[in-house]
Write an enzyme that holds these catalytic residues in place. Sequence first.
Site, short mmCIF file in Angstrom:
data_model
loop_
_atom_site.label_atom_id
_atom_site.label_comp_id
_atom_site.label_asym_id
_atom_site.label_seq_id
_atom_site.Cartn_x
_atom_site.Cartn_y
_atom_site.Cartn_z
N LEU A 196 0.81 -1.23 0.00
CA LEU A 196 0.00 0.00 0.00
C LEU A 196 0.84 1.28 0.00
O LEU A 196 0.32 2.36 -0.23
CB LEU A 196 -0.97 0.00 1.19
CG LEU A 196 -2.09 -1.03 1.12
CD1 LEU A 196 -2.93 -1.01 2.39
CD2 LEU A 196 -2.98 -0.81 -0.09
N ARG A 197 2.14 1.15 0.28
CA ARG A 197 3.11 2.28 0.15
C ARG A 197 2.97 3.40 1.17
O ARG A 197 3.76 4.33 1.14
CB ARG A 197 3.05 2.90 -1.25
CG ARG A 197 3.21 1.94 -2.40
CD ARG A 197 4.55 1.23 -2.36
NE ARG A 197 4.79 0.49 -3.59
CZ ARG A 197 5.46 -0.65 -3.63
NH1 ARG A 197 5.94 -1.21 -2.52
NH2 ARG A 197 5.68 -1.26 -4.77
N ASN A 199 7.06 -3.38 3.88
CA ASN A 199 8.14 -2.57 3.30
C ASN A 199 7.70 -1.14 2.97
O ASN A 199 7.90 -0.63 1.87
CB ASN A 199 8.75 -3.25 2.06
CG ASN A 199 7.79 -3.38 0.89
OD1 ASN A 199 6.57 -3.34 1.06
ND2 ASN A 199 8.33 -3.54 -0.30
N ASP A 233 9.27 -9.27 3.02
CA ASP A 233 9.03 -9.29 1.58
C ASP A 233 9.80 -8.19 0.85
O ASP A 233 9.83 -7.04 1.26
CB ASP A 233 7.55 -9.16 1.26
CG ASP A 233 7.31 -9.27 -0.23
OD1 ASP A 233 7.73 -10.29 -0.80
OD2 ASP A 233 6.77 -8.33 -0.83
N HIS A 252 9.71 -14.30 1.26
CA HIS A 252 10.02 -13.94 -0.13
C HIS A 252 11.27 -14.73 -0.48
O HIS A 252 12.32 -14.53 0.14
CB HIS A 252 10.27 -12.42 -0.19
CG HIS A 252 10.88 -11.93 -1.47
ND1 HIS A 252 10.17 -11.15 -2.36
CD2 HIS A 252 12.12 -12.07 -1.99
CE1 HIS A 252 10.96 -10.83 -3.39
NE2 HIS A 252 12.15 -11.38 -3.19
N ASN A 291 9.67 -9.14 -9.11
CA ASN A 291 10.37 -10.16 -8.32
C ASN A 291 9.37 -11.00 -7.56
O ASN A 291 8.56 -10.43 -6.83
CB ASN A 291 11.33 -9.52 -7.31
CG ASN A 291 12.62 -9.09 -7.96
OD1 ASN A 291 13.06 -9.68 -8.93
ND2 ASN A 291 13.22 -8.04 -7.42
N ASP A 309 0.41 -9.52 -4.67
CA ASP A 309 1.67 -8.77 -4.77
C ASP A 309 1.44 -7.43 -5.50
O ASP A 309 2.33 -6.95 -6.20
CB ASP A 309 2.77 -9.58 -5.44
CG ASP A 309 4.17 -9.11 -5.06
OD1 ASP A 309 4.29 -8.16 -4.24
OD2 ASP A 309 5.15 -9.68 -5.56
O1 DOR Z 1 8.34 -7.06 -7.61
C1 DOR Z 1 8.27 -6.85 -6.40
N1 DOR Z 1 7.90 -5.67 -5.92
N2 DOR Z 1 8.57 -7.84 -5.56
C2 DOR Z 1 8.65 -7.64 -4.22
O2 DOR Z 1 8.93 -8.57 -3.51
C3 DOR Z 1 8.45 -6.30 -3.65
C4 DOR Z 1 7.60 -5.49 -4.53
C5 DOR Z 1 7.56 -4.03 -4.18
O3 DOR Z 1 7.48 -3.68 -3.02
O4 DOR Z 1 7.57 -3.20 -5.12
ZN ZN Z 2 7.98 -10.53 -2.58
#
Ligand code: DOR
Ligand code: ZN
Length: 418
Positions: free
Chosen positions: A55-56, A86, A143, A170, A270, A297
């Site tokens: 959600l950033r 994260n 993650d 992850h 990823n 994701d």
């Molecule tokens: O592609 C990805 N983006 N993989 C992840 O594990 C993290 C994610 C992100 O936070 O942008």
């Molecule tokens: Zn991930």
Amino acid sequence: MDDLTIVGAQLADGTRTDLHVAGGRFVAESPSGARRIDADGLIALPGLVDLHTHLREPGREESETVATGTAAAARGGFTAVFAMANTTPVTDTAEAVATQHRLAEGASAEVVPIGSVTRGLAGQELSDIAGMHAAGVTVFSDDGFSVPTAGLVRAAMEQMLPFDGVLAEHCQDATLAGPSACCHEGEVSRELGHEGWPTMAESVIIARDVQVAKELGARLHICHVSTAEGVEVLRWAKGRGVRVTAEVMPHHLLLTHELLRSGDTTFKVNPPLRPAEDVEAVRAALEDGTIDIVATDHAPHRAADKDKPFADASPGLVALEQVLAVVVETMVLPGRIDWAGLATRMSHRPAAIGSLPHQGRPIAAGEPANLVLVDPAARAVIDPEQTSSKARNNPYRGLDLPAPVVATYWQGRQTWGG
Ligand code: DOR
Ligand code: ZN
């Protein structure tokens, strides 16, 4: 909150019924003055639950906020999302968890914070796992990175055992696939001259963690399984009674690494898009239960973070609004799972894995009125501008896919639809 009578909906098991909603719950009789909704030809599924959303907020509100991300979730049929740790700062303390709870007020879906395993996602020392659990967290993940060592996985799991928490991994061994590995290692990476991320970078971490979970009797959840090798290790572990569950993402169910030939950094993610054999392996694993659930994701990024040379672009793509379409296209329409199987994999099971007892409930009198009305026949060409997210890094652009989501209700409140 609306009182509703939803007329003629088909449940996941095929029965046709009228659904009544009052005070945010399903009730047995039509409430007086209820708003009437014609659901002829529509399927009523329990509100979807996403165990893996980015959600950033706080920190990268230009990419997404809790308000826009949960609006996208509602538009995709979700009534709950688990918010990955994260953010900036990382969700690694009880205080950061409280911030997440505060940000979730007024959102369009329930937001459940995930706590990080290590402080700052740095892979050095453990986060305050017990403190975050006291603040309501049951799922922990670094993650974006693997927890770097088996010793740290063990120490983290030991802290989670008393409350049966789950470590969501992850799987990307950093010595095999570091930060500059930008796509699947294979024919396409060699042709394009990109540094690759080999299959084994995923499967060695799954193998490591299932051994630790087996030894401790701890719970492990494998994030975004993308390889046939990873599926094989999971089969081995499940066959031996390891308490491991796993998820697959919509892009790994539909898209392959051949798309990277376009040069479009939208497709950088990823773990990376893989060859067709891996796509078939994860579909088969989702069908037979080796992979338990679908998660998204959902990883919104600003155009400026994607508009870079491939090796430098941010990995990740959006998914909340298209995931149901992709699962219908790849699994339901070909007859690999039915609607009840979809409800299991996208609502009941993810809620159970995340220890969220009031979500993923059956559609029955007395239960919270969390549901999504689905049109099984509608299709549309995907337009990234038709979104509630801030982001446009949509890998389904231009594809003709099912357009299933008609309306979403969370605790009886309509969060999406006309
Ligand atoms: O592609 C990805 N983006 N993989 C992840 O594990 C993290 C994610 C992100 O936070 O942008
Ligand atoms: Zn991930």
